[in-house]
Write a protein that holds these residues in place. Structure first.
Motif, PDB file in Angstrom:
ATOM      1  N   ARG A   1       0.836  -1.204   0.000  1.00 37.83           N
ATOM      2  CA  ARG A   1       0.000   0.000   0.000  1.00 37.83           C
ATOM      3  C   ARG A   1       0.876   1.262   0.000  1.00 37.83           C
ATOM      4  O   ARG A   1       0.586   2.238  -0.682  1.00 37.83           O
ATOM      5  N   ARG A   2       1.977   1.238   0.765  1.00 43.46           N
ATOM      6  CA  ARG A   2       2.875   2.395   0.751  1.00 43.46           C
ATOM      7  C   ARG A   2       3.552   2.545  -0.611  1.00 43.46           C
ATOM      8  O   ARG A   2       3.787   3.660  -1.075  1.00 43.46           O
TER       9      ARG A   2
ATOM     10  N   VAL B   1       1.056   4.267  -2.694  1.00 44.62           N
ATOM     11  CA  VAL B   1       0.986   5.681  -2.309  1.00 44.62           C
ATOM     12  C   VAL B   1       2.137   6.448  -2.962  1.00 44.62           C
ATOM     13  O   VAL B   1       1.927   7.496  -3.580  1.00 44.62           O
TER      14      VAL B   1
ATOM     15  N   CYS C   1       1.719   6.753  -6.750  1.00 41.67           N
ATOM     16  CA  CYS C   1       0.690   7.743  -7.071  1.00 41.67           C
ATOM     17  C   CYS C   1       1.234   9.156  -6.888  1.00 41.67           C
ATOM     18  O   CYS C   1       1.055  10.015  -7.754  1.00 41.67           O
TER      19      CYS C   1
ATOM     20  N   LEU D   1      -6.149  10.419  -3.086  1.00 42.88           N
ATOM     21  CA  LEU D   1      -5.059   9.453  -2.959  1.00 42.88           C
ATOM     22  C   LEU D   1      -5.618   8.081  -2.582  1.00 42.88           C
ATOM     23  O   LEU D   1      -5.221   7.066  -3.162  1.00 42.88           O
TER      24      LEU D   1
ATOM     25  N   VAL E   1      -5.212   4.699  -4.767  1.00 41.27           N
ATOM     26  CA  VAL E   1      -4.631   3.477  -4.198  1.00 41.27           C
ATOM     27  C   VAL E   1      -5.619   2.325  -4.315  1.00 41.27           C
ATOM     28  O   VAL E   1      -5.242   1.205  -4.681  1.00 41.27           O
TER      29      VAL E   1
ATOM     30  N   HIS F   1      -8.581   4.951   3.023  1.00 44.36           N
ATOM     31  CA  HIS F   1      -8.407   6.317   3.531  1.00 44.36           C
ATOM     32  C   HIS F   1      -8.032   6.288   5.010  1.00 44.36           C
ATOM     33  O   HIS F   1      -7.096   6.978   5.445  1.00 44.36           O
TER      34      HIS F   1
ATOM     35  N   LEU G   1      -4.508   5.011   5.439  1.00 43.29           N
ATOM     36  CA  LEU G   1      -3.540   6.017   5.020  1.00 43.29           C
ATOM     37  C   LEU G   1      -3.383   7.081   6.096  1.00 43.29           C
ATOM     38  O   LEU G   1      -2.272   7.454   6.459  1.00 43.29           O
TER      39      LEU G   1
ATOM     40  N   HIS H   1      -0.124   4.773   7.274  1.00 43.10           N
ATOM     41  CA  HIS H   1       0.870   4.894   6.211  1.00 43.10           C
ATOM     42  C   HIS H   1       1.409   6.318   6.012  1.00 43.10           C
ATOM     43  O   HIS H   1       2.623   6.496   5.898  1.00 43.10           O
ATOM     44  N   ILE H   2       0.533   7.306   5.960  1.00 43.39           N
ATOM     45  CA  ILE H   2       1.011   8.681   5.775  1.00 43.39           C
ATOM     46  C   ILE H   2       1.879   9.116   6.956  1.00 43.39           C
ATOM     47  O   ILE H   2       2.976   9.653   6.736  1.00 43.39           O
TER      48      ILE H   2
END
Length: 111
Positions: free
Chosen positions: A17-18, A21, A24, A37, A41, A62, A65, A69-70
Motif C-alpha cells: 500500500r505504501r 501511495v 501515485c 489518494l 490506491v 483512507h 492512510l 501509512h502517511i
C-alpha cells in the motif's frame, strides 16, 4: 545512503500500500487530496476489476492512510502532509527513492 537510511527505505517499501501511495504521488506533480489518494490506491489495489472500487474499500484505505501509512512516510521524510488542507505530496527525499520503487515494481531487476 547509509545502511540505516537504506533500512528505513526498505521498511517503507515492504508494504504494498505504501508503494502504491508513493507511485501515485510520484505520478502527480502537485499535492493531492488524501481522499483522492485513497481512491487512486484503491484503484491500483483493485487493478483486475473493471469497475471502480467500492466506496467502503476506499473509506477503509483512507483510514489506513491517515492513521498508519502517511504518518510513517512523513516521519521518514518521504512525503509531506498538510493536515489543514488535507493534501499530500512527495518530498525531495521521496523523489530520491523513485529509482528503488521502480526496481521494486520490476521485480528487482535493475536495468
Amino acid at each position: 545512503m547509509d545502511d540505516q537510511s537504506l533500512d528505513v527505505v526498505f521498511d517503507l517499501l515492504a508494504d504494498q500500500r505504501r508503494r502504491y501511495v508513493l507511485a501515485c504521488l510520484i505520478d502527480h506533480t502537485e499535492a493531492i487530496g488524501l481522499a483522492d489518494l485513497a481512491a487512486d490506491v484503491a484503484g491500483r489495489e483493485n487493478k483486475e476489476a473493471v469497475t471502480k472500487p467500492p466506496k467502503e474499500k476506499v473509506r477503509t484505505i483512507h483510514t489506513s492512510l491517515y492513521h498508519i501509512h502517511i504518518p510513517k512516510l512523513v516521519e521518514a521524510g518521504v512525503v509531506e502532509y498538510d493536515q489543514d488542507r488535507d493534501l499530500v505530496r512527495v518530498s525531495e527525499t521521496g523523489e530520491q527513492i523513485e529509482h528503488l520503487l521502480t526496481v521494486a515494481a520490476d521485480g528487482g531487476e535493475e536495468r
